[in-house]
Design a protein around this motif. Structure first.
Motif, PDB file in Angstrom:
ATOM      1  N   GLU A   1       0.845  -1.201   0.000  1.00 61.55           N
ATOM      2  CA  GLU A   1       0.000   0.000   0.000  1.00 61.55           C
ATOM      3  C   GLU A   1       0.878   1.248   0.000  1.00 61.55           C
ATOM      4  O   GLU A   1       0.478   2.293  -0.524  1.00 61.55           O
ATOM      5  CB  GLU A   1      -0.989  -0.016   1.173  1.00 61.55           C
ATOM      6  N   GLY A   2       2.101   1.117   0.544  1.00 60.04           N
ATOM      7  CA  GLY A   2       3.027   2.250   0.471  1.00 60.04           C
ATOM      8  C   GLY A   2       3.409   2.504  -0.977  1.00 60.04           C
ATOM      9  O   GLY A   2       3.391   3.645  -1.455  1.00 60.04           O
TER      10      GLY A   2
ATOM     11  N   ASN B   1      -0.616  -4.387   3.929  1.00 60.71           N
ATOM     12  CA  ASN B   1      -0.276  -4.927   5.255  1.00 60.71           C
ATOM     13  C   ASN B   1      -0.275  -3.810   6.299  1.00 60.71           C
ATOM     14  O   ASN B   1       0.190  -3.976   7.401  1.00 60.71           O
ATOM     15  CB  ASN B   1       1.051  -5.692   5.224  1.00 60.71           C
ATOM     16  N   GLN B   2      -0.780  -2.664   5.877  1.00 52.78           N
ATOM     17  CA  GLN B   2      -1.108  -1.543   6.768  1.00 52.78           C
ATOM     18  C   GLN B   2       0.046  -0.709   7.307  1.00 52.78           C
ATOM     19  O   GLN B   2      -0.173   0.253   8.026  1.00 52.78           O
ATOM     20  CB  GLN B   2      -1.996  -2.020   7.910  1.00 52.78           C
ATOM     21  N   TYR B   3       1.262  -1.073   6.955  1.00 50.34           N
ATOM     22  CA  TYR B   3       2.420  -0.275   7.398  1.00 50.34           C
ATOM     23  C   TYR B   3       3.437  -0.152   6.279  1.00 50.34           C
ATOM     24  O   TYR B   3       3.590  -1.049   5.456  1.00 50.34           O
ATOM     25  CB  TYR B   3       3.084  -0.911   8.634  1.00 50.34           C
ATOM     26  N   GLN B   4       4.126   0.964   6.296  1.00 44.93           N
ATOM     27  CA  GLN B   4       5.276   1.163   5.423  1.00 44.93           C
ATOM     28  C   GLN B   4       6.424   1.474   6.354  1.00 44.93           C
ATOM     29  O   GLN B   4       6.478   2.569   6.920  1.00 44.93           O
ATOM     30  CB  GLN B   4       5.061   2.339   4.482  1.00 44.93           C
TER      31      GLN B   4
HETATM   32 MG   LIG Z   1       2.874  -2.044   3.592  1.00 46.99          MG
END
Ligand SMILES: [Mg+2]
Ligand SMILES: Cc1ncc(C[n+]2csc(CCOP(=O)(O)OP(=O)(O)O)c2C)c(N)n1
Length: 326
Positions: A144-145, A173-176
């Motif tokens: 997503e980043g 996966n909700q984090y970068q």
């Molecule tokens: Mg990510």
């Protein structure tokens, strides 16, 4: 999905998990070096997507690419040897986890450049069209980043305008690294971005193999029919740190409750429950799958340990292009 496909996907997911658990363990012991970005927790996405591959289909991977490579059938002995930096590694021991390529099997490589694979996928898809391989498709995995990067938008635009057979697979996966998607993404569902490029976009539970399969089937079918690209967003979670040195992933920038909640939603346990309840897999079959995978990972480690270091003479090979005479 057929019983055979379900069992195949289960075995691939377990192989991916065990391989990475072993790699993490060896990294902690200093036997594996370089960089590692664990895919643990996300296995369902790559395995479900690449199950729909036909011969001649292609895919691009990311920095978090061990799971993509295993789902794509890369030889785990060559992968482990590469992590050990040995001559028998997939890239001769000079590349590590972010330079794993297997073009014969459609794998256009892991990639240290975030979002780099999206444009490579378009290039590959254009080639497929030019050589009249109209029945083949290209999967491109990205986070997503990476979906915030300019090149991803250019690639989605081009793929749409030229009706390229690309399946954009955003693994949210909700984090970068340490940044939450809530702080950095303009939309809650990355699939919404598809509408800007006139392509179908769908958000799927990324830990649910059956839901993923339904979405990938549609996207692959559309691409094979020459109708162009799709964007599938798989909502999932990386269980571990961004890389092994990330000690803040549990109780730092992510609460322990959040991590534990996602571990309870393990895609492998979920699939095993489904298979056991449906009678597709017995306990004995499950045990033999696990034993087979464990033996394969042990053999990969043995192979890597017994392999020679690269010869110093190859140091400058593949660094500069060779001058062709005549
Ligand atoms: Mg990510
Ligand atoms: C072009 C580029 N920018 C920044 C980095 C540094 N970097 C490596 S991974 C990463 C985060 C990527 O996040 P995401 O796309 O969500 O993938 P994830 O790591 O969550 O799988 C960043 C910023 C990089 N490798 N390449």
């Amino acid at each position: 999905m057929t019983h055979q496909e379900l069992l195949e996907i289960y075995e691939r997911m377990v192989l991916s998990r065990r391989f990475e658990e072993k790699a993490e363990e060896l990294y902690a012991q200093g036997r594996v070096t370089g960089s590692l970005h664990p895919y643990i927790g996300q296995e369902a996405v790559a395995c479900a997507a690449l199950l729909r591959r036909k011969p001649g289909d292609l895919f691009t991977s990311t920095h978090r690419g061990l799971g993509h490579c295993i789902a794509g059938g890369m030889d785990v002995r060559g992968m482990m040897a590469e992590l050990f930096g040995k001559a028998t590694g997939i890239s001769g021991g000079k590349g590590g986890s972010m330079h794993l390529f297997d073009p014969q099997n459609g794998n256009l490589g892991t990639n240290g450049i975030v979002a780099g694979g999206t444009s490579i996928a378009c290039g590959a898809a254009i080639t497929l069209k030019l050589i009249d391989r109209t029945d083949n498709v290209v999967f491109t995995f990205f986070g997503e980043g990476a979906s915030n990067e300019g090149v991803t938008h250019e690639s989605m635009n081009l793929a749409s305008v030229w009706k390229l057979p690309v399946i954009f697979v955003c693994e949210n996966n909700q984090y970068q690294v340490f940044t939450s998607a809530m702080e950095s993404c303009s939309v809650q569902d990355i699939s919404q971005r598809a509408s800007a490029y006139s392509m179908p976009g769908e958000t799927v539970d990324g830990n649910d193999v059956l839901a993923l399969d339904a979405a990938f089937r549609k996207a692959v079918e559309r691409a094979r029919q020459g109708e162009g690209p799709s964007l599938i967003e798989a909502k999932t979670y990386r269980w571990l740190g961004h890389w092994p040195g990330d000690v803040f992933a549990y109780g730092g920038y992510r609460s322990t409750e959040e991590v534990e909640r996602w571990k309870k939603a393990c895609p492998i346990v979920r699939l095993s429950r489904h298979l056991l309840e449906a009678g597709t897999m017995t306990r004995e079959m499950m045990d033999s799958i696990h034993a087979r995978v464990d033996a394969q990972v042990e053999e990969a480690v043995r192979f890597a340990e017994d392999s020679p270091e690269p010869d110093v003479g190859v140091l400058m090979q593949h660094v500069f292009s060779e001058v062709q005479n005549g």
